[in-house]
Design a protein around this motif. Structure first.
Motif, PDB file in Angstrom:
ATOM      1  N   MET A 115       0.829  -1.203   0.000  1.00 52.89           N
ATOM      2  CA  MET A 115       0.000   0.000   0.000  1.00 52.89           C
ATOM      3  C   MET A 115       0.864   1.254   0.000  1.00 52.89           C
ATOM      4  SD  MET A 115      -2.798  -1.092   2.884  1.00 52.89           S
ATOM      5  CE  MET A 115      -3.709  -2.637   2.774  1.00 52.89           C
ATOM      6  N   LEU A 116       1.940   1.239   0.794  1.00 58.32           N
ATOM      7  CA  LEU A 116       2.840   2.395   0.852  1.00 58.32           C
ATOM      8  C   LEU A 116       3.533   2.613  -0.484  1.00 58.32           C
ATOM      9  CD1 LEU A 116       4.476   2.078   4.388  1.00 58.32           C
ATOM     10  CD2 LEU A 116       2.479   3.409   3.678  1.00 58.32           C
ATOM     11  N   TYR A 117       3.940   1.525  -1.143  1.00 57.66           N
ATOM     12  CA  TYR A 117       4.565   1.656  -2.459  1.00 57.66           C
ATOM     13  C   TYR A 117       3.589   2.307  -3.455  1.00 57.66           C
ATOM     14  CZ  TYR A 117       8.201  -1.555  -0.793  1.00 57.66           C
ATOM     15  OH  TYR A 117       9.224  -2.148  -0.094  1.00 57.66           O
ATOM     16  N   THR A 118       2.337   1.849  -3.439  1.00 53.76           N
ATOM     17  CA  THR A 118       1.339   2.391  -4.357  1.00 53.76           C
ATOM     18  C   THR A 118       1.033   3.857  -4.052  1.00 53.76           C
ATOM     19  OG1 THR A 118       0.333   0.191  -4.548  1.00 53.76           O
ATOM     20  CG2 THR A 118      -0.989   2.076  -5.255  1.00 53.76           C
ATOM     21  N   LEU A 119       0.834   4.159  -2.773  1.00 52.33           N
ATOM     22  CA  LEU A 119       0.537   5.536  -2.379  1.00 52.33           C
ATOM     23  C   LEU A 119       1.698   6.470  -2.697  1.00 52.33           C
ATOM     24  CD1 LEU A 119      -1.272   4.903   1.029  1.00 52.33           C
ATOM     25  CD2 LEU A 119      -2.296   5.847  -1.038  1.00 52.33           C
ATOM     26  N   ALA A 120       2.930   5.980  -2.555  1.00 50.62           N
ATOM     27  CA  ALA A 120       4.102   6.816  -2.852  1.00 50.62           C
ATOM     28  C   ALA A 120       4.131   7.198  -4.329  1.00 50.62           C
ATOM     29  CB  ALA A 120       5.384   6.086  -2.462  1.00 50.62           C
ATOM     30  N   ILE A 121       3.830   6.241  -5.214  1.00 49.50           N
ATOM     31  CA  ILE A 121       3.809   6.531  -6.649  1.00 49.50           C
ATOM     32  C   ILE A 121       2.718   7.552  -6.961  1.00 49.50           C
ATOM     33  CG2 ILE A 121       3.342   5.552  -8.921  1.00 49.50           C
ATOM     34  CD1 ILE A 121       4.571   2.919  -7.907  1.00 49.50           C
ATOM     35  N   LEU A 122       1.534   7.344  -6.433  1.00 51.05           N
ATOM     36  CA  LEU A 122       0.421   8.261  -6.694  1.00 51.05           C
ATOM     37  C   LEU A 122       0.717   9.653  -6.143  1.00 51.05           C
ATOM     38  CD1 LEU A 122      -2.612   5.894  -5.923  1.00 51.05           C
ATOM     39  CD2 LEU A 122      -1.726   6.584  -8.163  1.00 51.05           C
ATOM     40  N   PHE A 123       1.348   9.713  -4.984  1.00 50.60           N
ATOM     41  CA  PHE A 123       1.685  10.997  -4.386  1.00 50.60           C
ATOM     42  C   PHE A 123       2.708  11.727  -5.254  1.00 50.60           C
ATOM     43  CE2 PHE A 123       0.540  12.942  -0.395  1.00 50.60           C
ATOM     44  CZ  PHE A 123       1.440  14.006  -0.273  1.00 50.60           C
ATOM     45  N   GLY A 124       3.686  10.978  -5.796  1.00 53.82           N
ATOM     46  CA  GLY A 124       4.681  11.579  -6.679  1.00 53.82           C
ATOM     47  C   GLY A 124       4.056  12.134  -7.948  1.00 53.82           C
ATOM     48  N   VAL A 125       3.077  11.426  -8.489  1.00 55.90           N
ATOM     49  CA  VAL A 125       2.385  11.909  -9.691  1.00 55.90           C
ATOM     50  C   VAL A 125       1.654  13.211  -9.388  1.00 55.90           C
ATOM     51  CG1 VAL A 125       0.525  11.407 -11.322  1.00 55.90           C
ATOM     52  CG2 VAL A 125       2.156   9.611 -10.703  1.00 55.90           C
ATOM     53  N   ALA A 126       0.946  13.263  -8.264  1.00 53.73           N
ATOM     54  CA  ALA A 126       0.224  14.485  -7.895  1.00 53.73           C
ATOM     55  C   ALA A 126       1.189  15.646  -7.676  1.00 53.73           C
ATOM     56  CB  ALA A 126      -0.615  14.239  -6.636  1.00 53.73           C
ATOM     57  N   ASP A 127       2.327  15.375  -7.046  1.00 50.55           N
ATOM     58  CA  ASP A 127       3.345  16.410  -6.821  1.00 50.55           C
ATOM     59  C   ASP A 127       3.835  17.003  -8.138  1.00 50.55           C
ATOM     60  OD1 ASP A 127       3.260  16.222  -4.090  1.00 50.55           O
ATOM     61  OD2 ASP A 127       5.086  15.033  -3.894  1.00 50.55           O
ATOM     62  N   ALA A 128       4.003  16.140  -9.150  1.00 53.27           N
ATOM     63  CA  ALA A 128       4.542  16.593 -10.433  1.00 53.27           C
ATOM     64  C   ALA A 128       3.648  17.634 -11.086  1.00 53.27           C
ATOM     65  CB  ALA A 128       4.722  15.399 -11.377  1.00 53.27           C
ATOM     66  N   PHE A 129       2.350  17.558 -10.838  1.00 56.09           N
ATOM     67  CA  PHE A 129       1.431  18.542 -11.402  1.00 56.09           C
ATOM     68  C   PHE A 129       1.251  19.744 -10.477  1.00 56.09           C
ATOM     69  CE2 PHE A 129       0.173  14.456 -13.300  1.00 56.09           C
ATOM     70  CZ  PHE A 129       0.371  14.766 -14.627  1.00 56.09           C
ATOM     71  N   PHE A 130       1.461  19.530  -9.185  1.00 55.10           N
ATOM     72  CA  PHE A 130       1.236  20.612  -8.229  1.00 55.10           C
ATOM     73  C   PHE A 130       2.345  21.659  -8.258  1.00 55.10           C
ATOM     74  CE2 PHE A 130       2.067  22.451  -4.055  1.00 55.10           C
ATOM     75  CZ  PHE A 130       0.855  23.080  -3.799  1.00 55.10           C
ATOM     76  N   TYR A 131       3.609  21.238  -8.231  1.00 54.81           N
ATOM     77  CA  TYR A 131       4.694  22.195  -8.018  1.00 54.81           C
ATOM     78  C   TYR A 131       4.878  23.193  -9.164  1.00 54.81           C
ATOM     79  CZ  TYR A 131       5.932  19.849  -3.723  1.00 54.81           C
ATOM     80  OH  TYR A 131       5.896  19.341  -2.447  1.00 54.81           O
ATOM     81  N   PRO A 132       4.802  22.793 -10.436  1.00 55.82           N
ATOM     82  CA  PRO A 132       4.861  23.824 -11.482  1.00 55.82           C
ATOM     83  C   PRO A 132       3.707  24.820 -11.387  1.00 55.82           C
ATOM     84  CG  PRO A 132       5.262  21.655 -12.420  1.00 55.82           C
ATOM     85  CD  PRO A 132       4.779  21.441 -11.020  1.00 55.82           C
ATOM     86  N   ALA A 133       2.516  24.311 -11.021  1.00 58.85           N
ATOM     87  CA  ALA A 133       1.362  25.205 -10.882  1.00 58.85           C
ATOM     88  C   ALA A 133       1.566  26.164  -9.715  1.00 58.85           C
ATOM     89  CB  ALA A 133       0.084  24.380 -10.671  1.00 58.85           C
ATOM     90  N   GLN A 134       2.073  25.664  -8.608  1.00 61.67           N
ATOM     91  CA  GLN A 134       2.299  26.512  -7.438  1.00 61.67           C
ATOM     92  C   GLN A 134       3.265  27.654  -7.753  1.00 61.67           C
ATOM     93  OE1 GLN A 134       5.109  25.220  -4.532  1.00 61.67           O
ATOM     94  NE2 GLN A 134       3.735  25.688  -2.825  1.00 61.67           N
ATOM     95  N   SER A 135       4.374  27.327  -8.418  1.00 58.12           N
ATOM     96  CA  SER A 135       5.375  28.350  -8.712  1.00 58.12           C
ATOM     97  C   SER A 135       4.915  29.316  -9.797  1.00 58.12           C
ATOM     98  CB  SER A 135       6.690  27.685  -9.136  1.00 58.12           C
ATOM     99  OG  SER A 135       6.513  26.902 -10.299  1.00 58.12           O
ATOM    100  N   SER A 136       3.850  28.964 -10.525  1.00 56.99           N
ATOM    101  CA  SER A 136       3.300  29.852 -11.561  1.00 56.99           C
ATOM    102  C   SER A 136       2.167  30.721 -11.030  1.00 56.99           C
ATOM    103  CB  SER A 136       2.777  29.018 -12.741  1.00 56.99           C
ATOM    104  OG  SER A 136       3.783  28.178 -13.258  1.00 56.99           O
ATOM    105  N   MET A 137       1.758  30.478  -9.799  1.00 58.62           N
ATOM    106  CA  MET A 137       0.565  31.132  -9.275  1.00 58.62           C
ATOM    107  C   MET A 137       0.826  32.572  -8.842  1.00 58.62           C
ATOM    108  SD  MET A 137      -2.629  30.345  -8.728  1.00 58.62           S
ATOM    109  CE  MET A 137      -4.054  30.858  -7.777  1.00 58.62           C
ATOM    110  N   THR A 138       1.926  32.817  -8.161  1.00 52.18           N
ATOM    111  CA  THR A 138       2.183  34.147  -7.601  1.00 52.18           C
ATOM    112  C   THR A 138       2.169  35.253  -8.650  1.00 52.18           C
ATOM    113  OG1 THR A 138       3.459  33.154  -5.800  1.00 52.18           O
ATOM    114  CG2 THR A 138       3.783  35.505  -6.184  1.00 52.18           C
ATOM    115  N   PRO A 139       2.798  35.070  -9.835  1.00 53.40           N
ATOM    116  CA  PRO A 139       2.757  36.155 -10.835  1.00 53.40           C
ATOM    117  C   PRO A 139       1.350  36.527 -11.286  1.00 53.40           C
ATOM    118  CG  PRO A 139       4.455  34.549 -11.389  1.00 53.40           C
ATOM    119  CD  PRO A 139       3.647  33.958 -10.284  1.00 53.40           C
TER     120      PRO A 139
END
Length: 433
Positions: A115-139
């Protein structure tokens, strides 16, 4: 600090914090980053309690990092295609659901390694979409003149959360157990995950109330790969951007890896304080980073015509500091160097991030920020592995040679007239106050 000047005009910090949309982003992400560090402490502790195997712990962490790195550029392309706010909402909703599920599994003692292996992969996928969006938000939320201060506040708050989060998470787990991986109560680990889930919920609520500019209709028919290629071409054809992205990748390779490998080895083999020396040096680095970020927000912005030379000169100073760290004879000296290096790192990060955001056309900002993140993280695992190999020969050699390369790189780049000037792009994003 008084937010009004003598003339009655609002101080720039007051104007930025008075911006409702930015304030919601700042509060939401500050709380969320604090929760992230509860997760980062609780997850390896959970793996060690379940298996007692450091390899399993490394595997879980790697399974999260791999999709994050591989899909980061896709996240940037989708940020430009849709909107940063939309991707942040979806990503945070997914991460909230994942961490909530993990909390329940741990609390009920039903968690298993697969379960931890699966959740880690899914969490990494979500992170990949979150961080570029976060750094683009302030401007999108602040005026261009206030972008430097806004980044200083965001980065500084995240650094403060980074300093406080692990300590608070460790205390929580220790209070509900005895703080050791073999016997720490599952209740403490579940509570740490539960608090992280709660911070995602806070972030979701804050994001829901943020108003961003209405996305303009686009006739762009590019698929995702073509969109990523367009972003790469944009950076390649912009000589200053290309040069500075190269510097970021080089500093990641020759500074970050050697520093992260070299400091614990120095503490273990040279300094009598041992683990205390390690913690002290990292603490001074963190305090220095916070100081540098604060100074970047308070000090006047350097002249764009000389900013490139200034930042590259500071990169050279960081290289010299790394080399001096390699020959430092005491914990005190190493801690002072750590404070200096952290200050320079924090100052440079705020200015460079602001410059990339201000230079990027609105249609490319997500891709440029994802490329920046990729260039700063893609080589890090390789750097860590090679640094570990060289440190087995001589840790002093590792730090002095790596520091010398960084110092020389910064000096050579300052001689290039193309990168001495860091003019922002003329196009500015629409801002909703």
């Amino acid at each position: 600090m008084n937010m009004l000047t003598q003339t009655g005009r609002t101080h720039p910090f007051g104007e930025v914090l008075g911006n409702r949309n930015f304030r919601l982003l700042w509060i939401g992400e500050g709380v969320s980053v604090l929760g992230d560090h509860f997760y980062m402490i609780a997850l390896p502790w959970l793996v060690l309690q379940l298996t007692g195997d450091s390899l399993a712990m490394g595997t879980v962490l790697a399974l999260s990092a791999i999709p994050r790195a591989l899909l980061m550029l896709v996240g940037g392309a989708l940020t430009d295609r849709f909107s940063p706010r939309s991707l942040m909402l979806v990503s945070n909703a997914i991460r909230f659901a994942l961490v909530s599920l993990l909390t329940i599994l741990v609390f009920t003692n039903n968690v298993e390694m697969w379960m931890l292996y699966t959740l880690a992969i899914l969490f990494g996928v979500a992170d990949a979409f979150f961080y570029p969006a976060q750094s683009s938000m302030t401007p999108q939320l602040v005026k261009m003149d206030h972008l430097q201060i806004a980044n200083s506040l965001m980065h500084g708050t995240m650094m403060l959360a980074m300093l406080a989060g692990p300590v608070l998470a460790g205390v929580l787990i220790a209070v509900l157990g005895d703080g050791h991986s073999g016997s720490a109560g599952m209740q403490g680990i579940a509570a740490a995950f539960g608090l992280d889930a709660l911070t995602f919920l806070v972030s979701l609520v804050m994001m829901a109330f943020i108003k961003t500019p209405r996305a303009a209709s686009s006739d762009n028919d590019e698929n995702i790969l073509e969109s990523i290629r367009s972003g790469l071409n944009f950076v390649w054809n912009d000589l200053p951007l290309r040069a500075f992205f190269f510097v970021v990748a080089a500093v990641t390779f020759f500074f970050n890896g050697p520093f992260n490998i070299g400091v614990p080895i120095l503490a273990d083999t040279r300094f009598p304080e041992g683990a205390l020396a390690y913690g002290t040096i990292l603490s001074t680095w963190g305090a220095g980073s916070l100081l540098g970020m604060a100074l970047a927000g308070m000090l006047p912005r350097p002249n764009p015509k000389s900013m490139g030379a200034l930042l590259l000169s500071l990169v050279s100073v960081m290289g010299i500091g790394l080399a001096l760290l390699g020959v430092s004879a005491s914990t005190f000296i190493a801690a002072v160097i750590g404070l200096m290096l952290g200050s320079l790192n924090g100052y440079i990060n705020v200015f460079f991030t602001t410059w990339v955001q201000s230079r990027a056309p609105k249609a490319f900002i997500g891709r440029l920020m994802s490329l920046l993140m990729f260039s700063s993280t893609g080589l890090f695992p390789v750097s860590m592995a090679l640094s570990g190999a060289v440190s087995r020969v001589d840790v002093t050699l590792l730090l002095t040679v790596s520091g010398g390369i960084v110092a020389l790189l910064g000096l050579m780049m300052t001689l290039n007239p193309t990168v001495r000037s860091m003019e922002p792009a003329v196009q500015a994003a629409t801002v909703v106050e």
